[in-house]
Design a protein around this motif. Sequence first.
Motif, PDB file in Angstrom:
ATOM      1  N   GLU A 199     -25.277   5.746  15.453  1.00 23.09           N
ATOM      2  CA  GLU A 199     -24.031   6.334  14.943  1.00 23.09           C
ATOM      3  C   GLU A 199     -22.874   5.345  15.114  1.00 23.09           C
ATOM      4  OE1 GLU A 199     -23.130  10.254  16.400  1.00 23.09           O
ATOM      5  OE2 GLU A 199     -21.863  10.591  14.617  1.00 23.09           O
ATOM      6  N   GLU A 200     -22.842   4.659  16.274  1.00 23.69           N
ATOM      7  CA  GLU A 200     -21.781   3.670  16.526  1.00 23.69           C
ATOM      8  C   GLU A 200     -21.844   2.561  15.472  1.00 23.69           C
ATOM      9  OE1 GLU A 200     -21.727   2.020  20.546  1.00 23.69           O
ATOM     10  OE2 GLU A 200     -20.909   0.134  19.741  1.00 23.69           O
ATOM     11  N   GLU A 203     -20.611   3.826  12.087  1.00 22.61           N
ATOM     12  CA  GLU A 203     -19.139   3.946  12.088  1.00 22.61           C
ATOM     13  C   GLU A 203     -18.490   2.571  11.924  1.00 22.61           C
ATOM     14  OE1 GLU A 203     -19.178   7.307  11.339  1.00 22.61           O
ATOM     15  OE2 GLU A 203     -17.170   6.470  11.635  1.00 22.61           O
ATOM     16  N   ARG A 206     -18.886   1.525   8.290  1.00 24.78           N
ATOM     17  CA  ARG A 206     -18.043   2.298   7.361  1.00 24.78           C
ATOM     18  C   ARG A 206     -16.606   1.805   7.430  1.00 24.78           C
ATOM     19  NH1 ARG A 206     -20.482   8.099   6.679  1.00 24.78           N
ATOM     20  NH2 ARG A 206     -18.521   8.543   5.641  1.00 24.78           N
ATOM     21  N   LYS A 207     -16.176   1.446   8.662  1.00 22.44           N
ATOM     22  CA  LYS A 207     -14.801   0.970   8.850  1.00 22.44           C
ATOM     23  C   LYS A 207     -14.569  -0.329   8.064  1.00 22.44           C
ATOM     24  CE  LYS A 207     -13.306   2.552  13.032  1.00 22.44           C
ATOM     25  NZ  LYS A 207     -14.311   2.497  14.061  1.00 22.44           N
ATOM     26  N   PHE A 237     -25.679   9.285   8.799  1.00 21.30           N
ATOM     27  CA  PHE A 237     -24.452   8.650   9.339  1.00 21.30           C
ATOM     28  C   PHE A 237     -23.804   7.756   8.288  1.00 21.30           C
ATOM     29  CE2 PHE A 237     -25.337  10.607  13.120  1.00 21.30           C
ATOM     30  CZ  PHE A 237     -26.265  10.018  13.979  1.00 21.30           C
TER      31      PHE A 237
END
Length: 373
Positions: A199-200, A203, A206-207, A237
């Motif tokens: 998940e990290e 993220e 995606r950023k 995710f």
Amino acid sequence: MTKRFSFDLKATDGKARTGVINTPRGEVRTPAFMPVGTAATVKAMMPESVRATGADILLGNTYHLMLRPTAERIDRLGGLHKFMNWERPILTDSGGFQVMSLAGLRKLTEKGVTFKSHIDGSKHELTPERSIEIQRLLGSDIVMCFDECPALPADRERIAESMRLSMRWAERSREAFGDRPGHALFGIMQGGLEQDLREESAEALRKIGFEGYAVGGLAVGEGQEAMFGCLDYAPDFLPVDKPRYLMGVGKPDDIVGAVARGIDMMDCVLPSRSGRTGQAFTRHGVVNIKNARHADDPRPLDENCSCPACSNYSRAYLHHVFRSNEMISGMLLTWHNLHYFQEIMQGMRDAIAAGTFEAWQAEFHAQRAQGDI
Ligand SMILES: CCNc1nc2cc3[nH]c(NC)nc3cc2c(=O)[nH]1
């Protein structure tokens, strides 16, 4: 390259999706299987034959092509599409994974990887910046971030450290890619089998923002159950409106299970590599054509298959040309395997569009349960 790169999601059935990736060089129907064209050729296949199997896109390997004939030479000759006579989309990998599995004397630092060529022992360096430049020189339509895929088994700390390095390299890859309309850069999720690290990683990607997202770090020996366990959550995710690419997968049932969990694209050497060794994938299971029991068998490999091998040759003939090591052996069985893999993809695309993917999967598995084939 005026036209843009885009992904149109056409239909979903459960977590399975079907759609089209639009590129200036043509459309890629998803779920898509990409034949591997390692050193500017899908081994034992003419490009027109690869197209005839139903492939919309193929994969090229940065590691091999940077060593021989070099990206600069391919660029001087007009790019990889012209060089290998394949004018449809090409996805290139970023080289890191193959450096770790093929090259000698590797040294990994924050900057990148230095290594010795497995061909002539010459020294080379791959960094995010150099990998993106090589893929640009090749003229790749879909470029992959430069990442590190940790060898398994690895402890959680090692997985976390490696993933965070890959996320820093993803940032540098995005920076180096610049603005190339009609071309795409895909990020690669890492994190091993740790849900929170996955998940990290998602993220972080995606950023930064990518045109597509790969699920990396799988099909490295963890086994199908563990891989599916990770795929039960990892794709969720990722952004729903971008293609999801599972690297290095796989056997037919791996492919079906991955699509059922939301994967849109895959690549694997299995159909071509095993085709050259006499291993045929059919709807009823795997046939080792070199086995003596095929020597007098007049039947085709698969009477339901319309590929040239199944339409024009007997198992006895295929057995003979493999036993006598004739070049046509690898050609025919590679063609059959790639044709069969694309038939699976077409079957899934149709079933997802029709909302009958559940039934299609049941039939796919039922056919394989039969005994000796
Ligand atoms: C684009 C290069 N990076 C990159 N390639 C990969 C290729 C794989 N191939 C397999 N099984 C055959 N797993 C893979 C993982 C990665 C991965 O995590 N990263």
